[in-house]
Design an enzyme around this catalytic site. Structure first.
Site, PDB file in Angstrom:
ATOM      1  N   ALA B  65      -0.180  -8.418  -4.711  1.00 12.52           N
ATOM      2  CA  ALA B  65      -1.434  -7.774  -4.320  1.00 12.52           C
ATOM      3  C   ALA B  65      -1.801  -6.670  -5.306  1.00 12.52           C
ATOM      4  O   ALA B  65      -2.969  -6.508  -5.676  1.00 12.52           O
ATOM      5  CB  ALA B  65      -1.326  -7.213  -2.910  1.00 12.52           C
ATOM      6  N   ARG B  96     -11.793  -6.757  -2.240  1.00 15.33           N
ATOM      7  CA  ARG B  96     -11.901  -5.370  -2.714  1.00 15.33           C
ATOM      8  C   ARG B  96     -13.292  -4.981  -3.193  1.00 15.33           C
ATOM      9  O   ARG B  96     -13.534  -3.844  -3.532  1.00 15.33           O
ATOM     10  CB  ARG B  96     -10.870  -5.106  -3.817  1.00 15.33           C
ATOM     11  CG  ARG B  96      -9.687  -4.305  -3.288  1.00 15.33           C
ATOM     12  CD  ARG B  96      -8.592  -4.249  -4.292  1.00 15.33           C
ATOM     13  NE  ARG B  96      -8.802  -3.251  -5.329  1.00 15.33           N
ATOM     14  CZ  ARG B  96      -8.537  -1.963  -5.188  1.00 15.33           C
ATOM     15  NH1 ARG B  96      -8.101  -1.494  -4.061  1.00 15.33           N
ATOM     16  NH2 ARG B  96      -8.716  -1.121  -6.188  1.00 15.33           N
ATOM     17  N   HIS B 195       1.318  -2.844  -9.671  1.00 11.75           N
ATOM     18  CA  HIS B 195       0.502  -2.123 -10.656  1.00 11.75           C
ATOM     19  C   HIS B 195       1.303  -1.951 -11.950  1.00 11.75           C
ATOM     20  O   HIS B 195       0.806  -2.169 -13.041  1.00 11.75           O
ATOM     21  CB  HIS B 195       0.108  -0.726 -10.165  1.00 11.75           C
ATOM     22  CG  HIS B 195      -0.545  -0.704  -8.819  1.00 11.75           C
ATOM     23  ND1 HIS B 195      -0.301   0.286  -7.910  1.00 11.75           N
ATOM     24  CD2 HIS B 195      -1.433  -1.533  -8.243  1.00 11.75           C
ATOM     25  CE1 HIS B 195      -1.003   0.058  -6.813  1.00 11.75           C
ATOM     26  NE2 HIS B 195      -1.705  -1.041  -6.987  1.00 11.75           N
TER      27      HIS B 195
END
Ligand code: SF4
Lengths: 73, 491
Positions: B65, B96, B195
């Protein structure tokens, strides 16, 4: 086995040395560094939180920022 | 409005912890704190970035994700393959609201769900051939794509497919970059590692592509925007301000960003970093490798925007500094009007936040501009360095929580009685049913932008519209009903 974390050393906007350990999200100012002269740089480093690390001394101050392997003391 | 004291909030934490068994209680206690301005390092007060407790409903996402949904997904002219079974990509598609320009399906692929749709036989025999075939199909059907990212879902790591080898081979064949990303959902404790993995894959597979190529004409005013995902147009309303003050925005990472923008980023003079959590890694890398300084800024609310514009300008010459003053002066009357209109309606209202990335601290200034107060804040997936920054931005004795559970949030809301809760879609309906005004602060509840001066006007309107909506008093909350017997009858 001694722990040898990868560390990014950089100068912040005020020109102070800072120590960043990505794996631990540790971002801390350096209070003292053993060799900071033109002919040697590194050695024992102490951070604001009291922890100490050892950087294998370099022959001249390096271009910062720089990623180094350091030894936790 | 009476302010809650440190003792009261500490007692609240103890009260909330009572529901847990011994071991969980001990662990969760380390994730809850009352802000103390005298402490400068968060790790003395709060532990973060640790595995969630089994059996406790966490609001976190997975590494996939973080890599697909946050960092890679918004890059508009690349095809992002959700590699593995169909669900991971299908259920997160377009959620998003990263806005982008262009023609979807032609030169632009953000909202399309590309997946290799693994079946049993792919798990048994491996799916590298399927990936190769898929890349050929992408190339045939969408010839204008600029490159491909292959985002691994859980099974890829489990069965040991060699996506790197496929990426290298096919990249040569189609002569476009293909980036394998090892962001299997089981890696790490939350989307945060995703990330990091995504940042590293950009560093290793893309960033140095134009190191030898000096054909790009640079100016002394080149900057890039890092960590703005253009949710509801956020990056656009930020970009205009930078341009108006005289800077040239070379790249947007990654909202409405493109492959060539990313490749050109090493040529800029300064990286401007909005979301520290998701892009500090690549900023630090560019500082080390290319000597590009990076600067954190905050474009929520006029006070923080003005502060940030001046901070950014201070690194450039007087032309830019004058530009910043000009921009601030230009928008001041509009901002004064927004505040004059909404502040009387919002003054003194209390907000409780529970979000991710940068918002639990960055939006505080915008609420304060409207006379509101943030009484509790927390992150789903922050690390120590985020809490270091948060503790400075919050008032003393504010409640701070890390990876909060549904139970904890419910209890905090019952006691702190905020006038507004700002959190995600998983929390939204629960709180609305409790009759508590709620804004979904991950993707702005179908609204936005919230960044920049234009964004603040929308932010103020949305908060007013939510808090002062007459619907909240009309919701029959079961436990607020006076007549208990009628409840028993329906039970
Ligand atoms: S945890 Fe694994 S299976 Fe679940 S959404 Fe993430 S990548 Fe997909």
């Amino acid at each position: 086995m001694s722990i040898m974390p990868n560390v990014i050393i950089r100068k912040n906007q005020q020109g102070q040395l800072s120590f960043y350990v990505p794996k631990k999200d540790l971002e801390e100012m350096v209070v003292s560094i053993e060799y900071d002269g033109p002919s040697a740089w590194g050695g024992e480093v102490q951070l604001v939180d009291g922890s100490k690390y050892y950087i294998e001394p370099l022959e001249a101050p390096p271009q910062l920022p720089l990623t180094l392997r350091v030894k936790r003391l | 409005m009476t302010e809650r004291t440190r003792t009261e909030n500490e007692a609240l934490i103890q009260e909330v912890l009572k529901a847990y068994p011994e071991q969980t209680k001990k662990d969760r206690a380390k994730h809850l704190m009352v802000n103390d301005k005298n402490v400068d390092k968060s790790k003395k007060c709060i532990i973060s970035n640790k595995k969630s407790q089994p059996g406790v409903t966490t609001m976190r996402g997975c590494a996939y994700a973080g890599a697909k949904g946050v960092v890679w997904g918004p890059i508009k002219d690349m095809v992002h393959i959700s590699h593995g079974p169909v669900g991971c990509g299908a259920y997160t598609r377009a959620g998003r609201r990263n806005y982008y320009s262009g023609f979807t399906g032609v030169n632009n692929f953000v909202t399309i769900n590309f997946t290799s749709d693994y079946q049993e036989k792919d798990i048994v025999f491996g799916g590298d051939k399927k990936l190769e075939k898929m890349i050929d199909e992408v190339e045939m059907l969408f010839p204008l794509h600029k490159g491909i990212s292959v985002l691994s879902e859980c099974p890829i790591g489990l069965i040991g497919d060699d996506i790197e080898a496929v990426a290298r081979k096919k990249s040569k064949q189609i002569n476009k970059p293909i980036v394998p990303v090892r962001c299997e959902g089981f890696r790490g404790v939350s989307q945060s590692l995703g990330h990091h993995i995504a940042n590293d894959s950009i560093r290793d597979w893309l960033l140095s592509k134009r190191d030898e190529d000096n054909s790009f004409e640079t100016t002394p005013y080149d900057v890039s925007i890092l960590g703005d995902y253009n949710i509801g147009g956020d990056a656009w309303s930020s970009r205009v301000l930078l341009e108006e003050m005289g800077l040239r925005v070379v790249a947007q990472w990654s909202g409405d960003g493109s492959l060539s923008e990313m490749e050109l980023t090493p040529k800029v003079k300064m990286n401007l970093l909005h979301c520290y959590r998701s892009m500090n890694y690549i900023s630090r890398h560019m500082e080390e490798k290319y000597g590009i300084p990076w600067l954190e800024y905050n474009f929520f609310g006029p006070t923080k925007i003005a502060e940030s514009l001046r901070k950014i300008a201070s690194h450039f010459d007087s032309k830019i500094q004058e530009g910043a003053e000009r921009v601030i002066a230009k928008y001041q009357p509009t901002m004064d009007a927004v505040i004059a209109k909404y502040r009387p309606r919002l003054q003194g209202k209390k907000v409780l936040l529970y979000v991710g990335g940068l918002r639990p601290r960055h939006t505080v200034g915008a609420y304060e501009d409207l006379g509101m107060e943030v009484v509790g804040t927390g992150y789903e997936f922050a690390h120590n360095d985020d809490y270091d920054r948060t503790m400075k931005d919050m008032k003393d004795a504010t409640l701070i929580y890390d990876d909060a559970s549904a139970h904890e949030l419910d209890e905090f809301v019952k006691v702190l009685k905020p006038d507004l809760v700002g959190s995600g879609i998983k929390e939204k309906y629960g709180f609305q049913k409790m009759g508590v005004p709620f804004r979904q602060m991950h993707s702005w509840d179908y609204s936005g932008p919230y960044h920049g001066y234009d964004g603040f006007a929308i932010f103020a309107r949305d908060m007013d519209m939510t808090i002062n909506n007459p619907c909240w008093s009309k919701i029959p909350v079961p436990w607020k009903q006076a007549d208990k017997s009628s409840l028993a009858a329906t039970a």
